[in-house]
Motif scaffolding. Structure first.
Motif, PDB file in Angstrom:
ATOM      1  N   LEU A  14     121.805 -34.268  63.764  1.00  0.00           N
ATOM      2  CA  LEU A  14     122.491 -33.954  65.013  1.00  0.00           C
ATOM      3  C   LEU A  14     123.976 -34.238  64.892  1.00  0.00           C
ATOM      4  O   LEU A  14     124.387 -35.240  64.319  1.00  0.00           O
ATOM      5  CB  LEU A  14     121.921 -34.755  66.178  1.00  0.00           C
ATOM      6  CG  LEU A  14     122.536 -34.288  67.499  1.00  0.00           C
ATOM      7  CD1 LEU A  14     121.496 -33.787  68.471  1.00  0.00           C
ATOM      8  CD2 LEU A  14     123.352 -35.383  68.135  1.00  0.00           C
ATOM      9  N   ARG A  15     124.731 -33.330  65.443  1.00  0.00           N
ATOM     10  CA  ARG A  15     126.192 -33.472  65.443  1.00  0.00           C
ATOM     11  C   ARG A  15     126.697 -33.149  66.841  1.00  0.00           C
ATOM     12  O   ARG A  15     126.193 -32.234  67.484  1.00  0.00           O
ATOM     13  CB  ARG A  15     126.766 -32.471  64.442  1.00  0.00           C
ATOM     14  CG  ARG A  15     128.268 -32.367  64.467  1.00  0.00           C
ATOM     15  CD  ARG A  15     128.755 -31.309  63.540  1.00  0.00           C
ATOM     16  NE  ARG A  15     128.346 -31.593  62.158  1.00  0.00           N
ATOM     17  CZ  ARG A  15     128.771 -30.905  61.118  1.00  0.00           C
ATOM     18  NH1 ARG A  15     129.593 -29.907  61.285  1.00  0.00           N
ATOM     19  NH2 ARG A  15     128.368 -31.213  59.901  1.00  0.00           N
ATOM     20  N   TYR A  16     127.670 -33.945  67.322  1.00  0.00           N
ATOM     21  CA  TYR A  16     128.316 -33.622  68.597  1.00  0.00           C
ATOM     22  C   TYR A  16     129.626 -32.920  68.297  1.00  0.00           C
ATOM     23  O   TYR A  16     130.488 -33.503  67.630  1.00  0.00           O
ATOM     24  CB  TYR A  16     128.579 -34.889  69.415  1.00  0.00           C
ATOM     25  CG  TYR A  16     127.325 -35.412  70.095  1.00  0.00           C
ATOM     26  CD1 TYR A  16     126.703 -34.689  71.102  1.00  0.00           C
ATOM     27  CD2 TYR A  16     126.770 -36.628  69.714  1.00  0.00           C
ATOM     28  CE1 TYR A  16     125.560 -35.157  71.718  1.00  0.00           C
ATOM     29  CE2 TYR A  16     125.622 -37.106  70.332  1.00  0.00           C
ATOM     30  CZ  TYR A  16     125.033 -36.362  71.334  1.00  0.00           C
ATOM     31  OH  TYR A  16     123.898 -36.824  71.937  1.00  0.00           O
ATOM     32  N   GLY A  17     129.783 -31.696  68.729  1.00  0.00           N
ATOM     33  CA  GLY A  17     131.023 -30.937  68.541  1.00  0.00           C
ATOM     34  C   GLY A  17     131.400 -30.880  67.078  1.00  0.00           C
ATOM     35  O   GLY A  17     130.592 -30.505  66.226  1.00  0.00           O
ATOM     36  N   ASP A  21     128.211 -35.882  61.455  1.00  0.00           N
ATOM     37  CA  ASP A  21     126.828 -35.944  61.913  1.00  0.00           C
ATOM     38  C   ASP A  21     126.491 -37.355  62.393  1.00  0.00           C
ATOM     39  O   ASP A  21     126.820 -38.332  61.714  1.00  0.00           O
ATOM     40  CB  ASP A  21     125.868 -35.606  60.762  1.00  0.00           C
ATOM     41  CG  ASP A  21     125.943 -34.124  60.420  1.00  0.00           C
ATOM     42  OD1 ASP A  21     126.689 -33.389  61.096  1.00  0.00           O
ATOM     43  OD2 ASP A  21     125.249 -33.724  59.473  1.00  0.00           O
ATOM     44  N   LEU A  22     125.835 -37.434  63.547  1.00  0.00           N
ATOM     45  CA  LEU A  22     125.389 -38.743  64.046  1.00  0.00           C
ATOM     46  C   LEU A  22     124.248 -39.245  63.168  1.00  0.00           C
ATOM     47  O   LEU A  22     124.227 -40.397  62.750  1.00  0.00           O
ATOM     48  CB  LEU A  22     124.930 -38.590  65.504  1.00  0.00           C
ATOM     49  CG  LEU A  22     124.392 -39.834  66.200  1.00  0.00           C
ATOM     50  CD1 LEU A  22     125.439 -40.941  66.244  1.00  0.00           C
ATOM     51  CD2 LEU A  22     123.928 -39.486  67.616  1.00  0.00           C
ATOM     52  N   PHE A  23     123.279 -38.386  62.918  1.00  0.00           N
ATOM     53  CA  PHE A  23     122.231 -38.713  61.939  1.00  0.00           C
ATOM     54  C   PHE A  23     121.878 -37.436  61.178  1.00  0.00           C
ATOM     55  O   PHE A  23     122.162 -36.323  61.639  1.00  0.00           O
ATOM     56  CB  PHE A  23     120.994 -39.341  62.590  1.00  0.00           C
ATOM     57  CG  PHE A  23     120.364 -38.560  63.688  1.00  0.00           C
ATOM     58  CD1 PHE A  23     119.458 -37.542  63.421  1.00  0.00           C
ATOM     59  CD2 PHE A  23     120.656 -38.842  65.024  1.00  0.00           C
ATOM     60  CE1 PHE A  23     118.864 -36.808  64.439  1.00  0.00           C
ATOM     61  CE2 PHE A  23     120.074 -38.121  66.059  1.00  0.00           C
ATOM     62  CZ  PHE A  23     119.172 -37.096  65.761  1.00  0.00           C
ATOM     63  N   ALA A  24     121.292 -37.636  60.016  1.00  0.00           N
ATOM     64  CA  ALA A  24     120.947 -36.486  59.172  1.00  0.00           C
ATOM     65  C   ALA A  24     119.710 -36.815  58.360  1.00  0.00           C
ATOM     66  O   ALA A  24     119.421 -37.989  58.090  1.00  0.00           O
ATOM     67  CB  ALA A  24     122.117 -36.158  58.246  1.00  0.00           C
ATOM     68  N   ASP A  25     118.996 -35.746  57.992  1.00  0.00           N
ATOM     69  CA  ASP A  25     117.841 -35.889  57.090  1.00  0.00           C
ATOM     70  C   ASP A  25     116.803 -36.883  57.571  1.00  0.00           C
ATOM     71  O   ASP A  25     116.260 -37.646  56.771  1.00  0.00           O
ATOM     72  CB  ASP A  25     118.304 -36.319  55.698  1.00  0.00           C
ATOM     73  CG  ASP A  25     118.747 -35.124  54.890  1.00  0.00           C
ATOM     74  OD1 ASP A  25     118.219 -34.028  55.155  1.00  0.00           O
ATOM     75  OD2 ASP A  25     119.620 -35.293  54.029  1.00  0.00           O
ATOM     76  N   VAL A  26     116.553 -36.907  58.864  1.00  0.00           N
ATOM     77  CA  VAL A  26     115.533 -37.831  59.386  1.00  0.00           C
ATOM     78  C   VAL A  26     114.178 -37.136  59.384  1.00  0.00           C
ATOM     79  O   VAL A  26     114.013 -36.078  59.994  1.00  0.00           O
ATOM     80  CB  VAL A  26     115.893 -38.306  60.813  1.00  0.00           C
ATOM     81  CG1 VAL A  26     114.732 -39.095  61.425  1.00  0.00           C
ATOM     82  CG2 VAL A  26     117.150 -39.167  60.785  1.00  0.00           C
TER      83      VAL A  26
END
Ligand SMILES: Nc1ncnc2c1ncn2[C@@H]1O[C@H](COP(=O)(O)OP(=O)(O)OP(=O)(O)O)[C@@H](O)[C@H]1O
Ligand SMILES: [Mg+2]
Length: 272
Positions: A14-17, A21-26
């Motif tokens: 998830l990325r905001y704007g 990325d806030l988190f990745a590959d979860v």
């Protein structure tokens, strides 16, 4: 795990704007009758991950990636059998407890339900959380613990196969909290629900979790799941204090490597 996972997520990000990325590959999965606890520092994205898993709106600028399978099928929108419980009970003050529990069950977006069946569901859910006969009370007449029980009953009335819970007990006093943890384990075992529980409390994770995931990030990097523990301590867990202490110390040591602040008992408080 003997049965197919209830929820299976892969490559969630998830990325905001235009931010990093806030988190990745979860990637994670939760099976029937399993409680998976998600620990992690404040701000690392636990609540957002829960929303992405439940396919709730994560904000206008949010760009989510990855796949969520719910009972084997791709999930693109909130599902009536996947319920959420939040830190605040968020009850409608003008409806009594029973009407709060039943609220929305007969909306067009929900599976059709007859009036008598709806009443029965509400009754059963209130009974399950120990509030039988108290459905006529209004939110202003409920203690914090009772209100949180109503919120849990509201989720249970959806007969959820998946319960996504975001720090649902963190506003409660220690005794009420322990009661609610016990209740959650009992309900999950009885109703065969899969639960993903976000918590800041290591002891809560050890008390209720079958598995514990630690979410964290290195500076400037997206967060991810950095450790996983199979709890494997037979219930009642308080009968195994040495195993609890060993696991607790292991989790604490892992938390030292996680960047963000984590809520711990004062003597063990960590800062970024
Ligand atoms: N709608 C949004 N737009 C932009 N940024 C957001 C939005 N919602 C959340 N964030 C940011 O995403 C980050 C993660 O938030 P989130 O609430 O998921 O963290 P958390 O791990 O649940 O934290 P806590 O433990 O404090 O509840 C925070 O930095 C927050 O400011
Ligand atoms: Mg949160």
């Amino acid at each position: 795990m003997s049965t197919a996972p209830v929820v299976q997520a892969s490559g969630l990000g998830l990325r905001y704007g235009t931010r990093t990325d806030l988190f990745a590959d979860v990637s994670l999965q939760v099976g029937q009758r399993e409680i998976v606890c998600l620990l992690g520092g404040s701000g690392c994205g636990k609540s957002t991950l829960l929303r992405v898993l439940g396919r709730l709106e994560a904000g206008a600028s949010a760009q989510a990636r990855g796949e969520v399978l719910f009972l084997g099928s791709p999930l693109h929108a909130p599902h009536p059998r996947a319920a959420l419980v939040f830190q605040q009970p968020s009850l409608l003050p003008w409806l009594d407890a029973a009407r709060n529990v039943g609220f929305g069950l007969d909306f067009a977006s929900q599976p059709p339900i007859a009036r008598a069946a709806l009443r029965q569901r509400v009754h059963d859910a209130l009974e399950a959380v120990g509030l039988a006969g108290q459905g006529g009370l209004y939110p202003a007449e409920l203690s914090g613990g009772m209100a949180q029980r109503v919120a849990l009953a509201r989720a249970l009335a959806r007969e959820p196969q998946l319960l996504l819970a975001d720090e649902p007990f963190s506003a409660l006093d220690a005794i009420t909290r322990a009661d609610m943890q016990e209740l959650l384990v009992e309900l999950v075992h009885r109703w065969q629900t899969a639960v993903l529980l976000v918590t800041h409390d290591i002891d809560e994770a050890i008390a209720v979790g079958d598995r514990i995931l630690l979410m964290g990030a290195q500076p400037g990097q997206p967060a991810g799941i950095v450790r996983e523990w199979n709890v494997g301590i037979t219930r009642p867990r308080e009968a195994h204090p040495a195993a609890i202490t060993a696991l607790r110390l292991d989790i604490l040591a892992a938390l030292q490597g996680v960047r963000h602040t984590v809520s711990l008992p004062n003597s063990e408080r960590l800062t970024a």
